[in-house]
Design a protein around this motif. Structure first.
Motif, PDB file in Angstrom:
ATOM      1  N   VAL A 160      -1.164   2.399  -4.226  1.00 15.74           N
ATOM      2  CA  VAL A 160      -2.484   2.346  -3.929  1.00 15.74           C
ATOM      3  C   VAL A 160      -2.937   3.534  -2.903  1.00 15.74           C
ATOM      4  O   VAL A 160      -1.987   3.753  -1.880  1.00 15.74           O
ATOM      5  N   MET A 161      -3.577   4.371  -3.470  1.00 16.47           N
ATOM      6  CA  MET A 161      -4.093   5.538  -2.580  1.00 16.47           C
ATOM      7  C   MET A 161      -5.010   6.486  -2.929  1.00 16.47           C
ATOM      8  O   MET A 161      -5.619   7.227  -2.116  1.00 16.47           O
ATOM      9  N   VAL A 211       2.119   0.384 -11.027  1.00 21.39           N
ATOM     10  CA  VAL A 211       0.890  -0.252 -11.557  1.00 21.39           C
ATOM     11  C   VAL A 211      -0.380   0.873 -10.964  1.00 21.39           C
ATOM     12  O   VAL A 211      -1.084   0.516 -10.500  1.00 21.39           O
ATOM     13  N   PRO A 212       0.038   2.153 -11.324  1.00 15.19           N
ATOM     14  CA  PRO A 212      -1.025   3.260 -10.977  1.00 15.19           C
ATOM     15  C   PRO A 212      -2.470   3.034 -11.562  1.00 15.19           C
ATOM     16  O   PRO A 212      -2.283   2.644 -12.886  1.00 15.19           O
ATOM     17  N   GLY A 237       1.502  -2.658  -2.011  1.00 16.31           N
ATOM     18  CA  GLY A 237       0.197  -2.105  -2.252  1.00 16.31           C
ATOM     19  C   GLY A 237      -0.243  -0.990  -1.216  1.00 16.31           C
ATOM     20  O   GLY A 237       0.773  -0.274  -0.861  1.00 16.31           O
ATOM     21  N   PHE A 238      -1.187  -1.183  -0.518  1.00 17.54           N
ATOM     22  CA  PHE A 238      -1.823  -0.295   0.483  1.00 17.54           C
ATOM     23  C   PHE A 238      -0.961  -0.570   1.734  1.00 17.54           C
ATOM     24  O   PHE A 238      -0.548  -1.271   2.322  1.00 17.54           O
ATOM     25  N   GLY A 260      -8.232  -3.535  -8.445  1.00 18.64           N
ATOM     26  CA  GLY A 260      -6.801  -2.974  -8.593  1.00 18.64           C
ATOM     27  C   GLY A 260      -5.636  -4.094  -8.100  1.00 18.64           C
ATOM     28  O   GLY A 260      -4.828  -4.283  -8.619  1.00 18.64           O
ATOM     29  N   ASP A 261      -6.286  -4.673  -7.112  1.00 21.76           N
ATOM     30  CA  ASP A 261      -5.236  -5.920  -6.328  1.00 21.76           C
ATOM     31  C   ASP A 261      -5.483  -7.042  -7.202  1.00 21.76           C
ATOM     32  O   ASP A 261      -4.560  -7.683  -7.176  1.00 21.76           O
ATOM     33  N   VAL A 262      -6.726  -7.283  -7.633  1.00 25.84           N
ATOM     34  CA  VAL A 262      -6.719  -8.299  -8.548  1.00 25.84           C
ATOM     35  C   VAL A 262      -5.917  -8.307  -9.773  1.00 25.84           C
ATOM     36  O   VAL A 262      -5.284  -9.216 -10.329  1.00 25.84           O
TER      37      VAL A 262
END
Ligand code: PXL
Length: 281
Positions: free
Chosen positions: A112-113, A142-143, A82-83, A221-223
């Motif tokens: 993630v951005m 997964v954008p 992710g990030f 988004g992370d969930v």
């Protein structure tokens, strides 16, 4: 025989604010998977809705960590990024994917951005180019709609789209290299919100949405990415895993909304964990 699947989650630790590793680890663990973590940075809070946060970039730790894992012969059934803490981490993380993926393992990249048409404050446009490169090492990406636009170097269309635009966008995203795409924050009907998917191997497209709850809920988004991963690891198809992720994320948002919690502190995903266990059983 140990049949418990092993995951490596590669995200930052935002100490407060319920996103990235503080969300991925508990969700993946609660669903019954063995989840290791590689923190990419440590921040006092996430970067959305807070100012004055601390930021420790952990790029220098990645290589020695990988060397030690190699000496232990570790391999993972899923690697989930992710990030990232720096631009330089993109190549390092791509290398981890190639080095530590188990034989039948898969790589899930959440690029993630950006959100709401804008890059996060800590990122520059070259991060978007780098993330597009990282996606070529993934099996699934997964954008959200903003990230999809940055990955492809296209304008962000906001809410101005229809089903045929999304289906064409999903196909363009597979040109980055990942065979399966799940696009988040998609709606084909007023008052609804969900996700759309495309599997370039089977040609199958999917869409699943539930009632939209107004407001911007941080960390969803992370969930979503973490619960999607648990659906896939539980043996569900891409479309079914996407449905699980939409249902679980929606339940977290409803609980947070009903409790009237301050949105920048994330959603109360903890209270909905029994529901995720039911969905992935
Ligand atoms: O939820 C994505 C995310 C992860 N990590 C950090 C963030 C964000 C989004 O703002 O700031 C540090």
């Amino acid at each position: 025989m140990n049949t418990q699947k092993r995951v490596m989650a590669i995200h930052d630790i935002s100490c407060v604010g319920r996103c990235s590793l503080t969300v991925a680890l508990p969700i993946i663990s609660a669903a019954g998977f063995n989840c290791g973590v590689l923190p990419t940075a440590v921040l006092s809070t996430h970067t959305g809705g807070f100012t004055g946060f601390t930021y420790r970039d952990l790029t220098e730790d990645i290589k020695p960590i990988a060397e030690h894992w190699d000496s232990l012969g570790l391999r993972f059934d899923a690697l989930y990024s992710g990030f990232l803490g720096s631009f330089e981490q993109i190549d390092l993380v791509a290398e981890l994917f190639d080095r530590f993926r188990a034989e039948n393992g898969f790589v899930l990249v959440d690029p993630v951005m950006a959100d709401n048409g804008q890059l996060y404050s800590v990122y520059s446009p070259r991060m978007a180019k780098g993330m597009a490169g990282l996606c070529s090492h993934a099996d699934i990406i997964v954008p959200n709609l903003t990230e999809a636009a940055f990955l492809l170097g296209e304008p962000y269309v906001g809410d101005d789209y229809d089903r045929s635009y999304i289906e064409a966008l999903l196909k363009r995203l597979t040109a980055l290299g990942a065979k399966q795409i799940v696009l988040t924050g998609v709606s084909y009907e007023p008052g609804m919100l969900g996700a759309a998917s495309y599997d370039s191997v089977t040609g199958e497209t999917g869409y699943f949405a539930l009632k939209r709850i107004e407001g911007y809920f941080h960390g969803t988004g992370d969930v979503f990415g973490s619960s999607l991963l648990t659906g896939l690891l539980s043996g569900r198809s891409l479309t079914k895993a996407m449905e699980i992720a939409v249902r679980y994320t929606h339940r977290c948002i409803v609980l947070t909304d009903e409790a009237g919690l301050e949105k920048r502190y994330g959603v109360c995903f903890e209270k909905a964990i029994p529901y995720l266990i039911e969905l992935t059983a």
